[in-house]
Motif scaffolding. Structure first.
Motif: not given
Length: 125
Positions: A15-17, A59-60, A110-111, A117-121
């Motif tokens: 998500f970050e990249h 891992t998905y 991956c959950d 990522y949701k904590k620090n998008p």
């Protein structure tokens, strides 16, 4: 009988990249469960030609609806962070019950990565 549809699955590795690859599936049966479709995708991407190894080995475990045909798209480049209760597909449901229709775009990720990522998008380049 439920028609078979076309679904685009966005494999999200980071998500970050903003690291993701779309894979299109034709002839998807909406009567199958979310878990059955998830297992099918995992088997398919493990041997899919043209998909870089990091995507094949990642891992998905979670799918979320990103976009429905003729609907509004999110401004988020990888996946929207809102409406998880409504948009994350639950394993016991059929794809149709989960809201998947023709030309739906799903994110597969991956959950644990998603929750982090949701904590620090913040995206990094």
């Amino acid at each position: 009988m439920t028609p078979e549809v076309t679904v685009t699955v966005r494999l999200v590795r980071s998500f970050e990249h903003r690291n993701f690859r779309p894979v299109v599936y034709h002839g998807v049966n909406l009567d199958q469960t979310v878990q059955e479709f998830l297992e099918f995708i995992k088997k398919d991407i493990a041997v899919r030609v043209g998909l870089p190894p990091p995507f094949r080995k990642h891992t998905y475990d979670t799918m979320k609806i990103i976009h429905q045909a003729h609907g509004a798209k999110t401004n988020e480049l990888v996946v929207g962070l809102e409406d998880d209760e409504k948009l994350i597909l639950r394993h016991g449901q059929s794809l149709q019950e989960a809201g998947v229709a023709n030309e739906t775009e799903l994110a597969l990720f991956c959950d644990t990565d998603y929750r982090q990522y949701k904590k620090n998008p913040v995206s990094t380049w």
